[in-house]
Write an enzyme that holds these catalytic residues in place. Structure first.
Site, PDB file in Angstrom:
ATOM      1  N   ASP A  42       0.619  -1.306  -0.206  1.00  0.00           N
ATOM      2  CA  ASP A  42       0.217  -0.002   0.036  1.00  0.00           C
ATOM      3  C   ASP A  42       0.927   1.244   0.130  1.00  0.00           C
ATOM      4  OD1 ASP A  42      -2.433   1.286  -0.177  1.00  0.00           O
ATOM      5  OD2 ASP A  42      -2.934   0.911   2.042  1.00  0.00           O
ATOM      6  N   HIS A  82       2.905   3.069  -9.324  1.00  0.00           N
ATOM      7  CA  HIS A  82       2.440   1.742  -9.544  1.00  0.00           C
ATOM      8  C   HIS A  82       3.701   1.054  -9.981  1.00  0.00           C
ATOM      9  CE1 HIS A  82      -0.924   2.169  -7.687  1.00  0.00           C
ATOM     10  NE2 HIS A  82      -2.132   2.605  -9.116  1.00  0.00           N
ATOM     11  N   LEU A  86      11.372 -19.825  -5.056  1.00  0.00           N
ATOM     12  CA  LEU A  86      10.503 -19.184  -4.057  1.00  0.00           C
ATOM     13  C   LEU A  86       9.313 -18.926  -5.424  1.00  0.00           C
ATOM     14  CD1 LEU A  86       9.850 -16.700  -1.905  1.00  0.00           C
ATOM     15  CD2 LEU A  86      10.274 -14.893  -4.012  1.00  0.00           C
TER      16      LEU A  86
HETATM   17  C1  FPP Z   1      -2.091   0.166  -3.495  1.00  0.00           C
HETATM   18  O1  FPP Z   1      -1.369   1.658  -3.398  1.00  0.00           O
HETATM   19  C2  FPP Z   1      -1.551  -0.477  -4.755  1.00  0.00           C
HETATM   20  C3  FPP Z   1      -2.520  -1.572  -5.265  1.00  0.00           C
HETATM   21  C4  FPP Z   1      -3.363  -1.247  -5.673  1.00  0.00           C
HETATM   22  C5  FPP Z   1      -1.640  -1.750  -6.828  1.00  0.00           C
HETATM   23  C6  FPP Z   1      -0.965  -2.645  -6.108  1.00  0.00           C
HETATM   24  C7  FPP Z   1       0.394  -2.309  -7.562  1.00  0.00           C
HETATM   25  C8  FPP Z   1       1.687  -2.809  -7.330  1.00  0.00           C
HETATM   26  C9  FPP Z   1       2.694  -2.070  -6.247  1.00  0.00           C
HETATM   27  C10 FPP Z   1       2.386  -2.802  -8.462  1.00  0.00           C
HETATM   28  C11 FPP Z   1       3.377  -3.857  -8.549  1.00  0.00           C
HETATM   29  C12 FPP Z   1       2.339  -5.212  -9.606  1.00  0.00           C
HETATM   30  C13 FPP Z   1       2.454  -5.820 -10.009  1.00  0.00           C
HETATM   31  C14 FPP Z   1       1.161  -7.081 -10.580  1.00  0.00           C
HETATM   32  C15 FPP Z   1       4.163  -6.590 -10.623  1.00  0.00           C
HETATM   33  P1  FPP Z   1      -2.429   2.132  -3.525  1.00  0.00           P
HETATM   34  O2  FPP Z   1      -2.501   2.966  -5.658  1.00  0.00           O
HETATM   35  O3  FPP Z   1      -3.691   2.029  -3.029  1.00  0.00           O
HETATM   36  O4  FPP Z   1      -1.571   3.896  -2.633  1.00  0.00           O
HETATM   37  P2  FPP Z   1      -2.457   4.978  -1.994  1.00  0.00           P
HETATM   38  O5  FPP Z   1      -3.240   4.723  -0.599  1.00  0.00           O
HETATM   39  O6  FPP Z   1      -1.879   5.587  -1.561  1.00  0.00           O
HETATM   40  O7  FPP Z   1      -3.667   5.152  -2.373  1.00  0.00           O
END
Ligand code: FPP
Length: 249
Positions: free
Chosen positions: A21, A38, A132
């Site tokens: 997150d 992201h 892994l």
């Molecule tokens: C949450 O942060 C993150 C996500 C919903 C997406 C997770 C994806 C990645 C970490 C990229 C890697 C993925 C792959 C498949 C390689 P948020 O957008 O909710 O952050 P915020 O709470 O600060 O808005």
């Protein structure tokens, strides 16, 4: 400093699950669009996978897209759906070198075709790797998983394959996406939020929880190692007393 080589000797976790997150807030803090967060988060996935492999962790489950994430702006959803493809394109050779096996949990069929193709390619290419197991939770929701399991159990009861009186915790677990994996001993959430957000609801009943304020794109290998080290110092009692401690799950 935590000794990576000895991680299993001191009961390091077999299975670590992470709620990644803070991508959006990380990007905002730099005045960048959310998708840049992201993108950077993807680099973190890469370094944490390598670090986890080094620590001899056997399963790493990453919450990449929840069933609730469809409600985000269409442009963001569409970018998130491209990420697995971008990730595999960029890092598949490294995953092969690292002997990492890619798998997924979640409602796979509902993903866009290009996402399914990219992921299936990586799953297939890495299927014989023995290091892994990297499990991407894609279009995953814990309640959805439980309801799906209940429906499939009901079908099997109707068919006479199982008897309702024989259903146990273990039977139930075999109807979950995670049937082939041990439950995570450790669940980590980044970005200072203290929620589970519908992740692995059944599987984390005895997991240790670790929350860090660090945004996912900024999570370093050093911090990850120190989280694992702090897990190793915890006293896990599984509802029993210290004397009754056992090391399996
Ligand atoms: C949450 O942060 C993150 C996500 C919903 C997406 C997770 C994806 C990645 C970490 C990229 C890697 C993925 C792959 C498949 C390689 P948020 O957008 O909710 O952050 P915020 O709470 O600060 O808005």
């Amino acid at each position: 400093m935590f000794n990576e080589k000895n991680s299993t000797d001191i009961n390091g976790p077999n299975h670590v699950a992470i709620i990644m997150d803070g991508n959006g807030r990380y990007a905002k803090s730099l005045g960048l669009p959310r998708v840049k967060g992201h993108e950077q988060g993807m680099e973190t996935v890469r370094r944490i996978v390598v670090a986890a492999n080094q620590l001899n962790i056997k399963y790493l489950t990453l919450y990449a897209f929840s069933t609730e994430n469809w409600s985000r702006p269409q442009s963001e959803v569409s970018f998130l759906m491209k990420l697995p493809g971008i990730f595999m394109n960029k890092f598949l050779p490294e995953l092969m070198r690292e002997n990492v096996k890619v798998e997924t949990i979640g409602e796979f069929d509902e993903l866009p075709l290009h996402t399914k193709k990219a992921v299936s390619y990586a799953v297939n290419k890495t299927k014989n790797n023995t290091g892994l197991t990297l499990i991407f939770a894609l279009n995953y929701g814990g309640r959805n998983e439980i309801v799906r399991a209940v429906k499939n159990i009901a079908k099997d009861v109707e068919r006479g394959t199982i008897e309702s009186s024989n259903i146990t915790d273990e039977t139930f677990s075999t109807y979950l996406y995670t049937k082939d994996y041990p439950d995570p001993e450790l669940l980590i959430r980044t970005s200072g939020e203290y929620r589970i957000s519908n992740f692995l609801l059944w599987q984390i009943s005895y997991s240790e929880l670790y929350f860090t304020d660090t945004y996912w794109p900024e999570l370093s290998v050093e911090e990850f190692n120190s989280i694992i080290e702090s897990y190793c110092k915890r006293d896990r009692r599984f509802g029993g007393l210290k004397e009754e401690r056992h090391d399996e799950n």
